[in-house]
Design an enzyme around this catalytic site. Sequence first.
Site, PDB file in Angstrom:
ATOM      1  CB  ALA A 238      -0.930   0.005   1.209  1.00  0.00           C
TER       2      ALA A 238
ATOM      3  CG  HIS B 226      -0.420   4.086   4.326  1.00  0.00           C
ATOM      4  ND1 HIS B 226      -0.294   3.180   5.356  1.00  0.00           N
ATOM      5  CD2 HIS B 226      -1.334   3.555   3.468  1.00  0.00           C
ATOM      6  CE1 HIS B 226      -1.080   2.154   5.129  1.00  0.00           C
ATOM      7  NE2 HIS B 226      -1.725   2.357   3.989  1.00  0.00           N
TER       8      HIS B 226
END
Length: 273
Positions: A130, A226
Amino acid sequence: MSVSESRRLRLCFVGWGAIASRVGELLAERQPAGVEIVAVAVRDPQRQRTALPQGARLIGGPDELAGLDVDMVIEVAGRPAVAIWGEAALRHASSFVVSSASAFTDDALLGLLLAVAEKTGSRIVVPSGALGELGALAAASALPLDEVQHTIVKPPLAWKGTRAAEMIDLDRLARRIEFFAGTARQAAEAFPQNANVAVISALSGIGLDRTRVVLVADPSAARNIHEISAAGAFGKLDLRLENEPLRTNPKSSEMTALSLVRLIENAVAPLVR
Protein backbone atom coordinates in the site's frame (compact mmCIF):
# COMPACT_ATOMS: atom_id res chain seq x y z
CA MET A 1 18.44 -18.62 -25.66
CA SER A 2 16.98 -15.34 -26.89
CA VAL A 3 16.55 -12.28 -24.68
CA SER A 4 12.76 -12.71 -24.72
CA GLU A 5 13.06 -16.37 -23.66
CA SER A 6 15.35 -15.44 -20.76
CA ARG A 7 12.74 -12.99 -19.46
CA ARG A 8 10.00 -15.52 -18.86
CA LEU A 9 8.33 -15.49 -15.44
CA ARG A 10 6.30 -18.46 -14.23
CA LEU A 11 4.24 -17.48 -11.19
CA CYS A 12 2.57 -19.37 -8.37
CA PHE A 13 0.18 -17.44 -6.12
CA VAL A 14 -0.35 -18.67 -2.58
CA GLY A 15 -3.94 -17.58 -1.98
CA TRP A 16 -6.55 -16.31 -4.39
CA GLY A 17 -8.51 -13.74 -2.41
CA ALA A 18 -9.25 -10.09 -3.12
CA ILE A 19 -5.65 -8.97 -3.69
CA ALA A 20 -4.50 -11.94 -5.78
CA SER A 21 -7.58 -11.95 -7.99
CA ARG A 22 -7.15 -8.20 -8.61
CA VAL A 23 -3.52 -8.78 -9.59
CA GLY A 24 -4.63 -11.57 -11.91
CA GLU A 25 -7.25 -9.28 -13.45
CA LEU A 26 -4.70 -6.52 -14.07
CA LEU A 27 -2.14 -8.92 -15.55
CA ALA A 28 -4.79 -10.32 -17.89
CA GLU A 29 -5.55 -6.78 -19.06
CA ARG A 30 -1.92 -5.67 -19.42
CA GLN A 31 -0.49 -8.99 -20.69
CA PRO A 32 3.19 -8.43 -19.86
CA ALA A 33 5.35 -10.52 -22.19
CA GLY A 34 6.72 -13.73 -20.69
CA VAL A 35 4.50 -13.72 -17.57
CA GLU A 36 2.36 -16.78 -16.88
CA ILE A 37 0.42 -17.78 -13.77
CA VAL A 38 0.99 -21.52 -13.72
CA ALA A 39 -0.33 -22.40 -10.26
CA VAL A 40 -2.55 -21.14 -7.46
CA ALA A 41 -2.21 -22.60 -3.98
CA VAL A 42 -5.39 -22.83 -1.90
CA ARG A 43 -6.48 -24.68 1.21
CA ASP A 44 -9.10 -26.77 -0.60
CA PRO A 45 -8.16 -27.29 -4.25
CA GLN A 46 -11.13 -29.62 -4.76
CA ARG A 47 -13.65 -26.78 -4.32
CA GLN A 48 -14.98 -25.29 -7.53
CA ARG A 49 -13.75 -21.75 -8.18
CA THR A 50 -14.43 -19.10 -10.78
CA ALA A 51 -12.20 -16.40 -12.26
CA LEU A 52 -8.98 -18.38 -11.92
CA PRO A 53 -6.17 -17.66 -14.40
CA GLN A 54 -6.60 -19.71 -17.54
CA GLY A 55 -4.50 -22.85 -17.41
CA ALA A 56 -3.41 -22.38 -13.80
CA ARG A 57 -3.14 -25.53 -11.73
CA LEU A 58 -4.70 -25.62 -8.27
CA ILE A 59 -2.42 -27.03 -5.59
CA GLY A 60 -2.96 -27.61 -1.89
CA GLY A 61 0.42 -28.14 -0.26
CA PRO A 62 4.03 -26.88 -0.42
CA ASP A 63 5.34 -30.25 -1.64
CA GLU A 64 3.38 -29.73 -4.88
CA LEU A 65 5.72 -26.89 -5.89
CA ALA A 66 8.27 -29.50 -6.91
CA GLY A 67 8.20 -30.02 -10.65
CA LEU A 68 6.18 -26.91 -11.47
CA ASP A 69 9.30 -25.04 -12.62
CA VAL A 70 8.13 -21.73 -11.10
CA ASP A 71 10.31 -18.64 -10.97
CA MET A 72 8.39 -16.66 -8.37
CA VAL A 73 6.03 -17.66 -5.55
CA ILE A 74 3.81 -14.78 -4.39
CA GLU A 75 2.18 -15.09 -0.96
CA VAL A 76 -1.14 -13.26 -0.61
CA ALA A 77 -2.88 -15.60 1.82
CA GLY A 78 -2.24 -14.09 5.25
CA ARG A 79 0.45 -14.39 7.88
CA PRO A 80 0.23 -18.16 8.62
CA ALA A 81 0.92 -18.95 4.95
CA VAL A 82 4.43 -17.47 5.16
CA ALA A 83 5.58 -20.16 7.59
CA ILE A 84 3.73 -22.93 5.74
CA TRP A 85 5.00 -22.13 2.25
CA GLY A 86 8.23 -20.21 2.84
CA GLU A 87 10.85 -22.96 2.87
CA ALA A 88 9.40 -24.80 -0.12
CA ALA A 89 9.04 -21.57 -2.07
CA LEU A 90 12.69 -20.71 -1.50
CA ARG A 91 13.79 -24.20 -2.55
CA HIS A 92 11.70 -24.38 -5.72
CA ALA A 93 11.68 -20.76 -6.98
CA SER A 94 14.21 -18.01 -7.33
CA SER A 95 12.00 -15.50 -5.45
CA PHE A 96 9.48 -15.70 -2.62
CA VAL A 97 7.37 -12.54 -2.48
CA VAL A 98 5.88 -11.98 0.98
CA SER A 99 2.83 -9.73 1.10
CA SER A 100 1.99 -10.61 4.72
CA ALA A 101 5.07 -8.91 6.10
CA SER A 102 3.65 -9.07 9.65
CA ALA A 103 4.96 -12.66 9.68
CA PHE A 104 8.43 -11.17 10.06
CA THR A 105 7.67 -9.94 13.56
CA ASP A 106 8.58 -13.58 14.34
CA ASP A 107 12.36 -13.29 14.47
CA ALA A 108 12.84 -17.08 14.46
CA LEU A 109 10.79 -17.48 11.27
CA LEU A 110 12.63 -14.66 9.53
CA GLY A 111 15.98 -16.13 10.56
CA LEU A 112 15.00 -19.56 9.28
CA LEU A 113 13.83 -18.27 5.90
CA LEU A 114 16.93 -16.10 5.50
CA ALA A 115 19.10 -19.14 6.16
CA VAL A 116 17.22 -21.17 3.53
CA ALA A 117 17.47 -18.31 1.03
CA GLU A 118 21.21 -18.04 1.66
CA LYS A 119 21.65 -21.78 1.11
CA THR A 120 19.52 -22.03 -2.03
CA GLY A 121 20.46 -18.72 -3.63
CA SER A 122 16.80 -17.67 -3.71
CA ARG A 123 15.55 -14.30 -2.50
CA ILE A 124 12.86 -13.09 -0.12
CA VAL A 125 11.13 -10.04 -1.61
CA VAL A 126 8.93 -7.70 0.46
CA PRO A 127 6.85 -5.54 -1.88
CA SER A 128 6.00 -1.97 -0.90
CA GLY A 129 2.31 -2.85 -0.93
CA ALA A 130 0.00 0.00 0.00
CA LEU A 131 3.01 2.32 0.30
CA GLY A 132 3.71 2.18 -3.42
CA GLU A 133 7.46 2.81 -3.24
CA LEU A 134 9.84 3.22 -0.31
CA GLY A 135 13.09 3.57 -2.20
CA ALA A 136 13.85 6.93 -0.62
CA LEU A 137 13.49 5.60 2.93
CA ALA A 138 15.55 2.49 2.15
CA ALA A 139 18.26 4.66 0.60
CA ALA A 140 18.23 7.03 3.57
CA SER A 141 18.82 4.11 5.94
CA ALA A 142 22.33 3.70 4.53
CA LEU A 143 23.21 6.56 6.89
CA PRO A 144 22.02 6.76 10.50
CA LEU A 145 18.29 7.44 10.90
CA ASP A 146 17.12 9.22 14.04
CA GLU A 147 13.40 8.52 13.77
CA VAL A 148 10.68 7.10 11.54
CA GLN A 149 6.95 7.44 12.17
CA HIS A 150 4.22 5.75 10.16
CA THR A 151 0.65 6.98 10.68
CA ILE A 152 -2.18 4.91 9.20
CA VAL A 153 -5.56 6.63 8.82
CA LYS A 154 -8.60 4.67 7.64
CA PRO A 155 -12.39 5.10 7.68
CA PRO A 156 -14.12 3.31 10.57
CA LEU A 157 -15.44 0.60 8.22
CA ALA A 158 -11.88 -0.47 7.40
CA TRP A 159 -11.16 -1.11 11.10
CA LYS A 160 -14.20 -3.34 11.66
CA GLY A 161 -13.38 -6.91 12.56
CA THR A 162 -10.16 -5.85 14.27
CA ARG A 163 -9.20 -5.03 17.87
CA ALA A 164 -10.08 -1.41 17.12
CA ALA A 165 -13.73 -2.37 17.60
CA GLU A 166 -12.92 -3.24 21.22
CA MET A 167 -11.19 0.09 21.81
CA ILE A 168 -13.58 2.58 20.19
CA ASP A 169 -17.19 2.67 18.97
CA LEU A 170 -16.65 2.45 15.21
CA ASP A 171 -20.36 2.74 14.43
CA ARG A 172 -20.82 6.05 16.24
CA LEU A 173 -17.48 7.68 15.67
CA ALA A 174 -17.97 11.41 15.09
CA ARG A 175 -14.37 12.60 14.94
CA ARG A 176 -10.84 11.45 14.19
CA ILE A 177 -9.38 9.28 16.97
CA GLU A 178 -5.86 7.95 17.41
CA PHE A 179 -6.56 4.63 19.10
CA PHE A 180 -3.10 3.05 19.00
CA ALA A 181 0.49 4.22 19.27
CA GLY A 182 3.43 1.90 19.59
CA THR A 183 6.20 0.18 17.67
CA ALA A 184 5.80 -1.37 14.24
CA ARG A 185 6.19 -4.80 15.83
CA GLN A 186 3.39 -4.12 18.30
CA ALA A 187 1.10 -2.68 15.61
CA ALA A 188 1.59 -5.61 13.26
CA GLU A 189 1.05 -8.13 16.05
CA ALA A 190 -2.17 -6.45 17.19
CA PHE A 191 -3.51 -5.53 13.74
CA PRO A 192 -2.00 -8.03 11.26
CA GLN A 193 -4.39 -7.13 8.43
CA ASN A 194 -4.55 -3.36 8.72
CA ALA A 195 -1.06 -2.62 10.04
CA ASN A 196 0.83 -5.28 8.10
CA VAL A 197 2.20 -2.43 6.02
CA ALA A 198 3.97 -0.97 9.06
CA VAL A 199 6.42 -3.87 8.90
CA ILE A 200 7.29 -2.82 5.35
CA SER A 201 8.22 0.71 6.40
CA ALA A 202 10.09 -0.69 9.40
CA LEU A 203 12.16 -3.09 7.30
CA SER A 204 12.95 -0.24 4.91
CA GLY A 205 14.12 2.05 7.69
CA ILE A 206 15.19 1.54 11.31
CA GLY A 207 13.53 -1.73 12.21
CA LEU A 208 10.49 -3.10 13.95
CA ASP A 209 11.29 -1.86 17.44
CA ARG A 210 12.37 1.70 16.62
CA THR A 211 9.70 2.60 14.06
CA ARG A 212 6.77 4.39 15.70
CA VAL A 213 3.28 3.60 14.40
CA VAL A 214 0.07 5.52 15.02
CA LEU A 215 -3.30 4.06 14.01
CA VAL A 216 -6.25 6.37 13.37
CA ALA A 217 -9.95 5.94 12.63
CA ASP A 218 -11.41 8.98 10.89
CA PRO A 219 -15.06 9.18 9.74
CA SER A 220 -14.11 12.00 7.34
CA ALA A 221 -11.51 9.85 5.55
CA ALA A 222 -12.66 8.54 2.19
CA ARG A 223 -9.42 6.68 1.47
CA ASN A 224 -6.77 4.65 3.30
CA ILE A 225 -4.04 7.16 4.19
CA HIS A 226 -0.39 6.51 5.01
CA GLU A 227 1.86 9.27 6.34
CA ILE A 228 5.55 8.44 6.79
CA SER A 229 8.06 10.87 8.22
CA ALA A 230 11.75 10.23 8.77
CA ALA A 231 14.75 12.25 9.88
CA GLY A 232 18.42 11.47 10.03
CA ALA A 233 21.83 12.12 8.53
CA PHE A 234 20.32 12.19 5.02
CA GLY A 235 17.94 15.05 5.89
CA LYS A 236 14.14 14.87 6.33
CA LEU A 237 11.46 12.91 4.50
CA ASP A 238 7.68 13.27 4.48
CA LEU A 239 5.57 10.90 2.41
CA ARG A 240 1.76 10.85 2.20
CA LEU A 241 -0.40 8.47 0.18
CA GLU A 242 -4.18 8.45 -0.09
CA ASN A 243 -5.13 5.07 -1.49
CA GLU A 244 -8.49 3.95 -2.80
CA PRO A 245 -9.62 0.89 -0.84
CA LEU A 246 -9.79 -2.39 -2.71
CA ARG A 247 -13.37 -2.73 -3.92
CA THR A 248 -13.75 -6.26 -2.56
CA ASN A 249 -11.86 -5.69 0.71
CA PRO A 250 -11.80 -2.21 2.34
CA LYS A 251 -9.03 -3.30 4.75
CA SER A 252 -6.64 -3.35 1.78
CA SER A 253 -5.75 -0.71 -0.79
CA GLU A 254 -5.83 -0.82 -4.56
CA MET A 255 -2.16 0.16 -4.38
CA THR A 256 -1.37 -3.19 -2.74
CA ALA A 257 -2.38 -5.00 -5.91
CA LEU A 258 -0.77 -2.38 -8.14
CA SER A 259 2.58 -2.71 -6.36
CA LEU A 260 2.58 -6.46 -7.05
CA VAL A 261 1.79 -5.85 -10.71
CA ARG A 262 4.74 -3.44 -10.89
CA LEU A 263 7.05 -5.93 -9.18
CA ILE A 264 6.04 -8.68 -11.63
CA GLU A 265 6.34 -6.49 -14.71
CA ASN A 266 9.73 -5.13 -13.63
CA ALA A 267 11.02 -8.70 -13.35
CA VAL A 268 10.65 -9.13 -17.14
CA ALA A 269 10.84 -5.56 -18.41
CA PRO A 270 13.83 -4.36 -20.47
CA LEU A 271 13.49 -1.01 -18.66
CA VAL A 272 13.03 -1.18 -14.87
CA ARG A 273 11.21 1.82 -13.42
